[in-house]
Scaffold this motif. Structure first.
Motif, PDB file in Angstrom:
ATOM      1  N   LEU A   8      17.235  27.396  41.979  1.00 19.29           N
ATOM      2  CA  LEU A   8      17.521  26.678  43.219  1.00 19.29           C
ATOM      3  C   LEU A   8      18.750  27.221  43.936  1.00 19.29           C
ATOM      4  O   LEU A   8      18.654  27.807  45.007  1.00 19.29           O
ATOM      5  N   GLU A   9      19.932  27.057  43.346  1.00  7.77           N
ATOM      6  CA  GLU A   9      21.153  27.451  44.039  1.00  7.77           C
ATOM      7  C   GLU A   9      22.280  27.648  43.045  1.00  7.77           C
ATOM      8  O   GLU A   9      22.138  27.393  41.843  1.00  7.77           O
ATOM      9  N   GLY A  10      23.410  28.125  43.562  1.00  4.49           N
ATOM     10  CA  GLY A  10      24.610  28.295  42.766  1.00  4.49           C
ATOM     11  C   GLY A  10      25.768  27.537  43.368  1.00  4.49           C
ATOM     12  O   GLY A  10      25.746  27.143  44.546  1.00  4.49           O
ATOM     13  N   LYS A  11      26.830  27.345  42.558  1.00  5.19           N
ATOM     14  CA  LYS A  11      27.993  26.584  43.021  1.00  5.19           C
ATOM     15  C   LYS A  11      29.248  27.210  42.427  1.00  5.19           C
ATOM     16  O   LYS A  11      29.256  27.639  41.268  1.00  5.19           O
ATOM     17  N   ASP A  12      30.296  27.269  43.227  1.00  3.90           N
ATOM     18  CA  ASP A  12      31.592  27.823  42.810  1.00  3.90           C
ATOM     19  C   ASP A  12      31.431  29.270  42.322  1.00  3.90           C
ATOM     20  O   ASP A  12      31.931  29.659  41.273  1.00  3.90           O
ATOM     21  N   THR A  37      27.218  35.202  50.898  1.00  3.57           N
ATOM     22  CA  THR A  37      27.016  33.786  50.528  1.00  3.57           C
ATOM     23  C   THR A  37      28.053  33.406  49.481  1.00  3.57           C
ATOM     24  O   THR A  37      27.720  33.110  48.333  1.00  3.57           O
ATOM     25  N   TYR A  38      29.279  33.499  49.854  1.00  2.81           N
ATOM     26  CA  TYR A  38      30.370  33.277  48.901  1.00  2.81           C
ATOM     27  C   TYR A  38      30.358  31.831  48.409  1.00  2.81           C
ATOM     28  O   TYR A  38      30.238  30.878  49.173  1.00  2.81           O
ATOM     29  N   LYS A  39      30.439  31.634  47.133  1.00  3.01           N
ATOM     30  CA  LYS A  39      30.575  30.376  46.393  1.00  3.01           C
ATOM     31  C   LYS A  39      29.263  29.604  46.230  1.00  3.01           C
ATOM     32  O   LYS A  39      28.951  29.142  45.143  1.00  3.01           O
ATOM     33  N   ASN A  40      28.447  29.456  47.290  1.00  2.00           N
ATOM     34  CA  ASN A  40      27.285  28.568  47.201  1.00  2.00           C
ATOM     35  C   ASN A  40      26.008  29.275  47.661  1.00  2.00           C
ATOM     36  O   ASN A  40      25.495  29.001  48.755  1.00  2.00           O
ATOM     37  N   PRO A  41      25.471  30.197  46.880  1.00  3.45           N
ATOM     38  CA  PRO A  41      24.213  30.870  47.275  1.00  3.45           C
ATOM     39  C   PRO A  41      23.008  29.968  47.030  1.00  3.45           C
ATOM     40  O   PRO A  41      23.010  29.135  46.128  1.00  3.45           O
ATOM     41  N   SER A 154      23.869  18.853  50.683  1.00  2.48           N
ATOM     42  CA  SER A 154      22.672  19.654  50.918  1.00  2.48           C
ATOM     43  C   SER A 154      22.915  21.049  50.398  1.00  2.48           C
ATOM     44  O   SER A 154      24.044  21.519  50.352  1.00  2.48           O
ATOM     45  N   PRO A 155      21.853  21.710  50.056  1.00  2.73           N
ATOM     46  CA  PRO A 155      22.027  23.086  49.620  1.00  2.73           C
ATOM     47  C   PRO A 155      22.580  23.923  50.752  1.00  2.73           C
ATOM     48  O   PRO A 155      22.257  23.738  51.906  1.00  2.73           O
ATOM     49  N   SER A 156      23.433  24.865  50.372  1.00  2.00           N
ATOM     50  CA  SER A 156      23.966  25.789  51.372  1.00  2.00           C
ATOM     51  C   SER A 156      22.871  26.683  51.890  1.00  2.00           C
ATOM     52  O   SER A 156      21.904  26.940  51.228  1.00  2.00           O
ATOM     53  N   ARG A 157      23.088  27.170  53.082  1.00  2.00           N
ATOM     54  CA  ARG A 157      22.052  27.981  53.729  1.00  2.00           C
ATOM     55  C   ARG A 157      22.542  29.412  53.878  1.00  2.00           C
ATOM     56  O   ARG A 157      23.716  29.670  53.977  1.00  2.00           O
ATOM     57  N   ASP A 158      21.566  30.344  53.943  1.00  2.00           N
ATOM     58  CA  ASP A 158      21.854  31.737  54.275  1.00  2.00           C
ATOM     59  C   ASP A 158      20.797  32.209  55.250  1.00  2.00           C
ATOM     60  O   ASP A 158      19.957  31.439  55.708  1.00  2.00           O
ATOM     61  N   SER A 159      20.820  33.531  55.536  1.00  2.00           N
ATOM     62  CA  SER A 159      19.890  34.076  56.523  1.00  2.00           C
ATOM     63  C   SER A 159      18.470  34.052  56.050  1.00  2.00           C
ATOM     64  O   SER A 159      17.544  34.112  56.843  1.00  2.00           O
TER      65      SER A 159
END
Length: 1014
Positions: A8-12, A37-41, A154-159
């Protein structure tokens, strides 16, 4: 049992660019790379693994820091790992592990407690392949929803990902549902969201629209990816299309691969393709993010294969806006042996050069085939697949040419503009001198000389001391002596440099700018530049210049001093030729003064028929040679081949061939000529001269057709769909001769073409054999008219193989039509030779007179027909030499007669040809010697039926152990000819050289035999 993992995602996160690799036993997979996507991919990617043992297996999730300059994943930096035993997932209710944050522990610290490097959110599920997941989906949705509600984020977003938590939850649910409906798939490739209706948290029912992107948006997203793969090499099966069109690359890509493409619909109608279904382009997670889709259709029936269903798996592996690459896997399970192989296609769209301000695109389509099972029909399957691909993409190319204008040729204005630009790009002698002499040696020498000269002007007269006398000034100290030596040494070096510069400029560009003379085929070569040339001078540089050779004529560029990357920008033209050239030899030399030996820096051979006009107009030529290949030296050339006399040049060439062949040659129709060009992939300027039906002799005879043009000879056969095709240049042919009829050739003479060593490698599959010298031999027989075919082939070969000097030497001979003569037995049968002794003796000229250091009997070994004679005549390059036994002449008991036949070496006659001889041997009256009278008839040479040659050998013992040999020669004319004096002079010179060389070999062999016996 399968394990389904949702990343799903990453944190810190401690790194900005990262990806995750998953490993279960021997199975591996990885996510895409996320940039910035620094810290929260956020990934939202799913994977599936086959599970063998719940007790022993564990899932290893590794986080890596991505570097743009690293190609191999093993070289990436490891951030940390998470290890999850499978038994822990099996212990959960319904074997579902709800989305859980796992701490990523670093593996680089030496402390007892591993250092934490962020967290990763994973969801896992263990299920049998046939298990229904309806209940699991209903269970998974509230779990993930509760997770996001409790965390209030919410999950962080990227491109690459912009989904809200609600949409992401529904996407996860729908993907898990599709996973367990596919029993044999190990991962899910279709990541598109299907329309569905779900309930919100507050009980309201709402229908969410599907998350779709247009083809243009997908292309823009892929173009924004920085770390795309390099453009792949062509597949091993070969190139099906290599064309350039006046259209931007992006537009051509959209035409071919956009959904519901009108071009592909028109192509399907032409090819009889039905039931076409295209899935939408979706993202695929692999080593790099890419787009993929599935296309299915029904291929129309052919003569050999019924209608079959085809599935194409199309994947974008590169899309930058200027370059596109699409890899296609083609499955045809319904065709015979369809389950044993898979066809691969690679489409490459590359930005081409601008023409008249318009963008161009080059499309290259290559193919290959992979066999998944071994089969005895492998070669037949490969050939059938290749033929099918060729026919299909011929229609593809034709339709594409109707849609966009092909850009295969530079216009005349483009050529003129290019050449005009080069003519203006030349440095003056002053600029070249400044660049050459501005170095430390010259500057320091000039400064030292000026300094010494000023010192002399400021100093007064010195008194005479030591060994000096009036008029002789010597150094007064070791310092002065050393200074004088340094000045003299530098002056010598400057003198050598100045001399080298002047010599190089004296031979500069003598051929540059010289216009071609005459009408016909004009070859223009623009030498632009060179790169990475080998350094040969002590200074670490070279003084390169280029020598071009075409049709025996050479052109030389100017010398560029002290450089490894020379800039020439020079134009060299060759005088007009009657036929288009086939080869251009290019060689780069290092200049070492007018009397120094030039050292080659590399060479190359350009075959015009292997390149299109567009490729020749701007090409980088890699140089061959030990030095050049080690440094990857290249030469930038622009080559233009023009016919400034139009159709008249072709008419004049055909007239010349007709005179050479002694027969009328009919011009082939434009349709037939176009078919010939397409069959052998020839440029438009190549025209068909003649073609014959014949058989190619190999292990089994193969009936086909032999094509002859001005530059090539080619063979083509189609036996029940199995096509055989090859061609080679006339310049590659070293010899053409005829073998007598055999049972295998069905009573027809055999025409044998022998190529030069190392030539014709592409046509090796058509050769009957390879001789002891490594030359390929091609056998053709069963011509409808062997005499007509042989004369035409010999005429074309002589026209191309003769050097320019030989062509000038025979230009007057070729203005007279040769008489059409009856076909002779090509074995040169000695029994059919008619003696010309009855015509009368010719006016004889002595061509040899020498006293040899052995007796007459030793000399007569050359006339006995044994191994000694065959050995000597073989060294004289008399090919296919054969003799009969000596027999007494009727009515003359003291006279013996025999017959000989052999074939001319091309060193004696550029036309080749056969020789048949009759020899009469009779003793001299006093019994101390022999006289041998020889009459020779020459076949297959110009005016060979107008004359014959008489040779008389007289060998007499002059004193004990020595003999005197005299040889006379004459020409007897059977028909009058205005070239009698010229032909007679040529015959006397050629045979005189041969006789002298023969007796030198006889003397050497006899003395060698005597020394061996002693």
């Amino acid at each position: 049992m399968k394990l389904y993992v949702y990343v799903l995602e990453g944190k810190d996160w401690p790194v900005a660019e990262s990806f995750v690799r998953l490993k279960l036993g021997k199975f591996k997979s990885r996510t895409r790379v996320l940039n910035n996507t620094y810290k929260n991919p956020v990934w939202n990617e799913e994977f599936a693994f086959i599970v063998h043992s719940l007790d022993d297996d564990e899932l290893v999730v590794s986080v890596y820091h991505h570097h743009h300059d690293v190609v191999n994943d093993d070289e990436e930096d490891l951030v940390g790992r998470v290890r999850i035993p499978l038994w822990s997932v099996a212990a959960e209710e319904d074997h579902l592990l709800q989305p859980t944050w796992f701490s990523v522990e670093s593996c680089k610290t030496s402390e007892s407690v591993n250092k934490e490097c962020g967290k990763i959110l994973l969801a896992l599920s263990l299920h049998e392949k046939d298990q229904d997941m309806a209940n699991g989906n209903n269970f998974l949705q509230p779990i993930i929803a509760d997770h996001y509600v409790d965390s209030k984020q919410s999950p962080s977003r990227d491109s690459n990902s912009s989904k809200s938590p609600r949409k992401m939850i529904k996407s996860i649910t729908r993907r898990f549902e599709r996973i367990f409906k596919k029993h044999n798939d190990s991962s899910v490739d279709d990541l598109s969201d299907l329309p569905t209706t779900t309930s919100s948290d507050n009980g309201e029912s709402a229908e969410e629209p599907p998350l779709t992107n247009t083809f243009e948006e997908l292309m823009e997203t892929m173009e924004s990816i920085v770390d795309q793969k390099e453009m792949p090499e062509n597949l091993h099966g070969g190139v099906l299309i290599d064309e350039t069109y006046v259209v931007p690359p992006k537009d051509l890509n959209h035409l071919l691969f956009a959904p519901n493409s009108q071009f592909m619909k028109e192509l399907a109608a032409i090819q009889g393709t039905t039931d076409v279904h295209e899935s939408p382009w979706v993202w695929e997670s692999g080593q790099m993010s890419s787009l993929t889709r599935i296309v299915t259709y029904t291929k129309g029936a052919t003569k050999l294969v019924k209608a079959s269903k085809v599935t194409e798996d199309q994947t974008y592996i590169k899309a930058t806006g200027k370059e596109f690459a699409v890899f296609v896997r083609v499955d045809t399970p319904d065709v015979p042996y369809g389950s044993t192989f898979r066809v691969k296609l690679l489409y490459k769209i590359i930005n081409g050069p601008e023409i008249g301000g318009d963008e161009t695109s080059r499309i290259v389509v290559s193919w290959g085939i992979d066999f998944q099972q071994s089969t005895m029909m492998k070669s037949m399957i490969e050939h059938g697949a290749k033929q099918g691909m060729k026919e299909s993409f011929d229609q593809f190319s034709e339709l594409l040419s109707q849609t966009f204008k092909p850009a295969n040729h530079l216009t005349v204005s483009d050529k003129s503009q290019t050449l005009a630009t080069l003519q203006n790009e030349h440095e003056s002698d002053w600029d070249l001198a400044v660049g050459y002499f501005c170095n430390f040696t010259v500057v320091s020498t000039v400064c030292m000389v000026i300094y010494a000269f000023v010192h002399i002007l400021l100093c007064g007269p010195n008194r005479i001391q030591g060994l000096e006398f009036k008029g002789l000034e010597l150094p007064d100290s070791f310092g002065e002596f050393l200074t004088c030596g340094i000045i003299l040494f530098n002056l010598q070096r400057v003198y050598i440099m100045a001399s080298h510069f002047i010599q190089a400029r004296l031979r500069r560009g003598n051929d540059h700018g010289v216009k071609a003379q005459g009408d016909g085929w004009v070859l223009t070569v623009a030498i632009i530049e060179g790169t990475n040339l080998a350094p040969l001078d002590s200074s670490g540089f070279s003084d390169p210049y280029v020598v071009l050779t075409c049709n025996g004529k050479t052109r030389t560029s100017s010398v560029k001093l002290q450089t490894l990357d020379p800039q020439w920008n020079e134009i060299l033209e060759f005088d007009a030729a009657e036929e288009p050239p086939s080869l251009l030899d290019v060689e780069v030399f290092d200049f070492d003064g007018p009397f120094g030996q030039a050292v080659s820096l590399g060479h190359s051979e350009i075959r015009f028929l292997r390149h299109t006009s567009e490729e020749l107009a701007d090409m980088w030529v890699p140089l061959e040679g030990r030095l050049a290949q080690s440094l990857q030296s290249k030469l930038h050339l622009r080559i233009f081949l023009d016919n400034n006399n139009g159709v008249e040049t072709i008419k004049e060439y055909l007239t010349k061939v007709e005179k050479e062949a002694g027969k009328k040659i009919n011009v082939r129709s434009p349709h037939r000529n176009s078919t010939f060009q397409k069959l052998f992939s020839l440029p438009p300027e190549e025209f068909l001269v003649s073609d014959f039906s014949c058989s190619l002799k190999r292990k089994l005879p193969l009936q086909g057709r032999l094509y002859e043009s001005s530059r090539i000879v080619g063979f083509y056969a189609n036996l029940f769909g199995h096509k055989t095709k090859f061609s080679f240049l006339w310049e590659d042919v070293e010899d053409i001769h005829v073998l007598p009829p055999t049972l295998a050739s069905v009573g027809s003479p055999i025409l044998v073409m022998v190529l030069l060593k190392g030539r014709g490698v592409d046509a090796r599959h058509g050769a009957k054999s390879q001789d002891e010298e490594g030359r390929l031999c091609f056998y053709f027989h069963s011509f409808v008219s062997f005499s007509s075919a042989r004369r035409t082939i010999m005429a074309l070969w002589r026209t191309r193989s003769s050097s320019p000097d030989q062509k000038i030497d025979h230009v007057e001979d070729k203005t007279v039509m040769l008489h059409d003569q009856q076909e002779k037995d090509e074995k040169c049968s000695c029994e059919d030779v008619t003696s010309h002794m009855v015509v009368g003796d010719a006016k004889m000229s002595k061509i040899y007179s020498e006293e040899l250091p052995f007796n007459v009997e030793s000399v007569m070994e050359i006339f006995k027909g044994g191994d000694f004679e065959h050995k000597v005549m073989g060294k004289l390059c008399c090919l296919n030499y054969s003799t009969t036994d000596w027999e007494p002449v009727t009515g003359r008991s003291d006279t013996l007669e025999r017959r000989l036949c052999w074939k001319f070496n091309k060193g004696v006659s550029s036309f080749g040809g056969d020789v048949t001889c009759t020899q009469l041997k009779l003793p001299i009256t006093d019994g101390k010697g022999w006289t041998v009278n020889e009459t020779m008839s020459l076949h297959d040479v110009p005016f060979g039926d107008h004359f014959y040659v008489q040779v008389k050998y007289e060998m007499v013992d002059s004193r004990p152990g020595r003999c005197m040999c005299d040889v006379f020669i004459g020409v007897v004319w059977l028909k009058s000819c205005k070239f009698e004096q010229r032909i007679a002079r040529n015959v006397v010179v050629k045979f005189g050289d041969q006789v002298r060389e023969m007796f030198v070999l006889v003397e050497r062999e006899v003395l060698f035999a005597v020394d061996g016996c002693s």
